[in-house]
Design an enzyme around this catalytic site. Structure first.
Site, PDB file in Angstrom:
ATOM      1  N   SER A 156      11.343  58.016  86.406  1.00  0.00           N
ATOM      2  CA  SER A 156      12.010  58.319  85.171  1.00  0.00           C
ATOM      3  C   SER A 156      11.187  57.569  84.135  1.00  0.00           C
ATOM      4  O   SER A 156      10.373  56.862  84.263  1.00  0.00           O
ATOM      5  CB  SER A 156      13.172  57.433  85.158  1.00  0.00           C
ATOM      6  OG  SER A 156      13.942  57.533  84.061  1.00  0.00           O
ATOM      7  N   TYR A 169      19.361  50.874  86.832  1.00  0.00           N
ATOM      8  CA  TYR A 169      18.714  51.949  86.841  1.00  0.00           C
ATOM      9  C   TYR A 169      17.268  51.639  86.531  1.00  0.00           C
ATOM     10  O   TYR A 169      16.215  52.166  87.093  1.00  0.00           O
ATOM     11  CB  TYR A 169      19.342  52.901  86.012  1.00  0.00           C
ATOM     12  CG  TYR A 169      18.609  54.498  86.145  1.00  0.00           C
ATOM     13  CD1 TYR A 169      18.967  55.253  86.983  1.00  0.00           C
ATOM     14  CD2 TYR A 169      17.557  54.896  85.142  1.00  0.00           C
ATOM     15  CE1 TYR A 169      18.204  56.503  87.188  1.00  0.00           C
ATOM     16  CE2 TYR A 169      17.137  56.235  85.067  1.00  0.00           C
ATOM     17  CZ  TYR A 169      17.424  56.782  86.111  1.00  0.00           C
ATOM     18  OH  TYR A 169      17.004  58.031  86.450  1.00  0.00           O
TER      19      TYR A 169
END
Length: 274
Positions: A156, A169
């Protein structure tokens, strides 16, 4: 008069013919786009993830028919190491090897650190980070023995930068990038590459749902959510497409990417260029 035998383009131009790929979290979204691109290039593929059994079977059989490859489905729970190991072994038994591994499975929860539920932290690290370790651990020895392998971790933009309220995350994705670098170094002399793709916001059903939820929560319009919340830090002000991620993954898994390893490749509209 000489006759010319015509052959199907599917059989002559596909760069991954004869390879076997496993893509985790591939029943929808980015994972499914990656799976389809690999199948289109001739790889036999293993699909993994949750969803309606009828829909999953329709996807599986559709890919087989469209691309003339073998497509298996394995519903292994990516939070359970024993199921991950069994999935990799089942792929080997059914398809003969595992040449390509794409780690895409992931979940998300957004909340301030002081209120972040411990069970959510544990679940996000298990699925977003530890699952990638377990798949690589189960696959790398075979790749080394065959002298060829491709590992692609869908990380990401949050593997490169932080954002508020996404502690688990961001921590997990930073960990995925570190894991990618170690796998690249360990595989370097054995023909095995490892790279991380780092998407920003990608237009998927999950993001579409997120827009609706944020519009309701903030009592603003969907266009405003996109412009002022989701794409606020994206210079292009556009979402990436899942197919773009799939195409990049397919290139990294192909024959012309052997010198690309240990890298983080942003696909984020310039977000991390700030």
């Amino acid at each position: 008069m000489n006759s010319v035998t015509q052959t199907s383009p599917l059989k002559t131009t596909r760069s991954l013919a004869g390879k076997v790929a496993l893509v985790t979290g591939s029943t929808s979204g980015i994972g499914l786009a990656v799976l389809e691109k690999l199948a289109a290039e001739g790889a036999d593929v293993v699909m993994n993830g949750f969803g309606d059994p009828g829909s999953i079977e329709a996807i599986r059989s559709g890919l087989e028919q469209r691309y003339s490859v073998r497509v298996r489905y394995d519903g292994a729970d990516m939070s359970k190491p024993e199921e991950i190991e069994a999935m990799v072994e089942a792929a080997r038994r059914a398809l003969g090897a595992l040449d390509i591994l794409v780690n895409n499975a992931g979940i998300q929860h957004v909340e301030p650190i002081e209120r972040f539920p411990v069970e959510k932290w544990n679940a996000i690290l298990a699925i977003n980070l530890s699952a990638a370790f377990h798949t690589i651990r189960a696959s790398l020895a075979g790749m080394k023995a065959r002298g060829w392998g491709r590992i692609v971790n869908i990380a990401s933009a949050h593997a490169l930068i932080g954002s508020p309220f996404k502690s688990a995350y961001v921590a997990a994705k930073h960990g995925v990038l570190g894991l990618t670098k170690v796998a690249a170094l360990e595989g370097a002399e054995h023909g095995v590459t490892a790279n991380a793709i780092c998407p920003g916001y990608v237009w998927t059903p999950l993001v579409e749902k997120q827009i609706e939820e944020q519009a309701a929560a903030h009592k603003i319009g969907k266009d405003q959510v996109v412009r002022e919340v989701l794409l606020k830090n994206t210079p292009t002000r556009t979402f990436a497409e899942a197919g773009e991620i799939g195409a990049l993954a397919a290139f990294l898994c192909g024959p012309h990417s052997g010198a690309i390893t240990g890298t983080a490749l942003p696909v984020d509209g310039g977000w991390t260029a700030h």
